[in-house]
Design an enzyme around this catalytic site. Structure first.
Site, mmCIF file in Angstrom:
data_model
loop_
_atom_site.group_PDB
_atom_site.id
_atom_site.type_symbol
_atom_site.label_atom_id
_atom_site.label_comp_id
_atom_site.label_asym_id
_atom_site.label_seq_id
_atom_site.Cartn_x
_atom_site.Cartn_y
_atom_site.Cartn_z
ATOM 1 N N LEU A 49 0.884 -1.163 0.000
ATOM 2 C CA LEU A 49 0.000 0.000 0.000
ATOM 3 C C LEU A 49 0.918 1.208 0.000
ATOM 4 O O LEU A 49 1.806 1.317 0.857
ATOM 5 C CB LEU A 49 -0.901 -0.017 1.243
ATOM 6 C CG LEU A 49 -2.089 0.950 1.276
ATOM 7 C CD1 LEU A 49 -3.029 0.695 0.091
ATOM 8 C CD2 LEU A 49 -2.858 0.793 2.585
ATOM 9 N N ASP A 50 0.749 2.086 -0.976
ATOM 10 C CA ASP A 50 1.664 3.223 -1.128
ATOM 11 C C ASP A 50 1.791 4.017 0.156
ATOM 12 O O ASP A 50 0.841 4.108 0.948
ATOM 13 C CB ASP A 50 1.184 4.141 -2.254
ATOM 14 C CG ASP A 50 1.213 3.463 -3.614
ATOM 15 O OD1 ASP A 50 2.114 2.643 -3.837
ATOM 16 O OD2 ASP A 50 0.325 3.750 -4.430
ATOM 17 N N TRP A 51 2.940 4.638 0.347
ATOM 18 C CA TRP A 51 3.205 5.378 1.587
ATOM 19 C C TRP A 51 2.194 6.489 1.806
ATOM 20 O O TRP A 51 1.846 6.813 2.943
ATOM 21 C CB TRP A 51 4.628 5.950 1.567
ATOM 22 C CG TRP A 51 4.791 7.145 0.668
ATOM 23 C CD1 TRP A 51 5.091 7.159 -0.647
ATOM 24 C CD2 TRP A 51 4.631 8.519 1.053
ATOM 25 N NE1 TRP A 51 5.122 8.440 -1.137
ATOM 26 C CE2 TRP A 51 4.854 9.300 -0.108
ATOM 27 C CE3 TRP A 51 4.323 9.164 2.250
ATOM 28 C CZ2 TRP A 51 4.769 10.687 -0.093
ATOM 29 C CZ3 TRP A 51 4.249 10.553 2.250
ATOM 30 C CH2 TRP A 51 4.473 11.296 1.099
ATOM 31 N N SER A 86 -0.942 6.405 0.873
ATOM 32 C CA SER A 86 -2.284 5.843 0.983
ATOM 33 C C SER A 86 -2.480 5.273 2.382
ATOM 34 O O SER A 86 -1.511 5.014 3.097
ATOM 35 C CB SER A 86 -2.501 4.743 -0.062
ATOM 36 O OG SER A 86 -2.387 5.276 -1.373
#
Length: 210
Positions: free
Chosen positions: A55-57, A59
């Site tokens: 999960l992107d930083w 997000s």
């Protein structure tokens, strides 16, 4: 209980699978490669659990971590097509034409996305405040979309909404398969229950929990 059943029960007892509500600004890894960013290690001290996907930083939301290789394969392998649902706050209010493009597929990075379920939420979802908050532009309204995908390309939701002219300001993953953020706050985690594990494995009989 037969020896085989005893061995399976012992293995279940050794399994460690957790649901984690990743806050904004946290890297989806345990190693720190940037002194200014937090990692999973700042929130999770369990040994030998590993993220299932990323999960992107920038997000927020649901992450699954486990030491169960079969579960990791089942959730992350593209052929199983597990649904992932996101709430995306976007700039301006998408019209039906933009929503239909997102549903049928859009071109991002030379890839055409698979069909998705997309709807405009009638009001903002009940979420904890983000820290730091998003940057509002006073003369630009925002809206919330619920998007359910069966694939997870790099920064896919953000690229999809941008491709139809509605950049994502805030992104929260709220569910993976039948697992959700329910009863978790940012930075909190809990163990996956046996019943939840069985539901996940039941989608593919060849990888059944038994």
């Amino acid at each position: 209980m037969t020896k085989g059943k005893q061995q399976r029960q012992q293995k279940r007892n050794q399994d460690r699978t957790i649901l984690f509500y990743k806050p904004y600004g946290v890297l989806s890894q345990f190693t720190k490669d940037n002194p200014n960013r937090s990692t999973l290690k700042d929130y999770i001290q369990l040994p030998d659990v590993y993220p299932v996907g990323r999960l992107d930083w920038d997000s927020e939301g649901l992450m699954l971590l486990t030491n169960n290789g079969r579960l990791q394969h089942l959730i992350s392998h593209p052929r199983f097509g597990h649904q992932r649902t996101y709430w995306a706050q976007v700039e301006r209010i998408p019209d039906e034409q933009a929503l239909e493009k997102l549903r049928t597929g859009v071109s991002i990075k030379n890839y055409f996305t698979k069909p998705a379920r997309v709807k405009l939420l009638p009001q903002a979802p009940n979420l904890p405040d983000r820290n730091p908050p998003i940057r509002f532009r006073l003369n630009v309204p925002t809206a919330w979309l619920e998007m359910t995908l069966t694939e997870g390309k790099n920064r896919q939701v953000r690229r999809m909404t941008a491709s139809v002219g509605f950049p994502t300001l805030r992104l929260v993953r709220v569910s993976i398969a039948n697992l959700s953020l329910e009863k978790l706050q940012p930075g909190q985690w809990r163990y996956l229950s046996s019943a939840e594990s069985k539901k996940v494995f039941s989608v593919n009989h060849s990888l059944s929990y038994e």
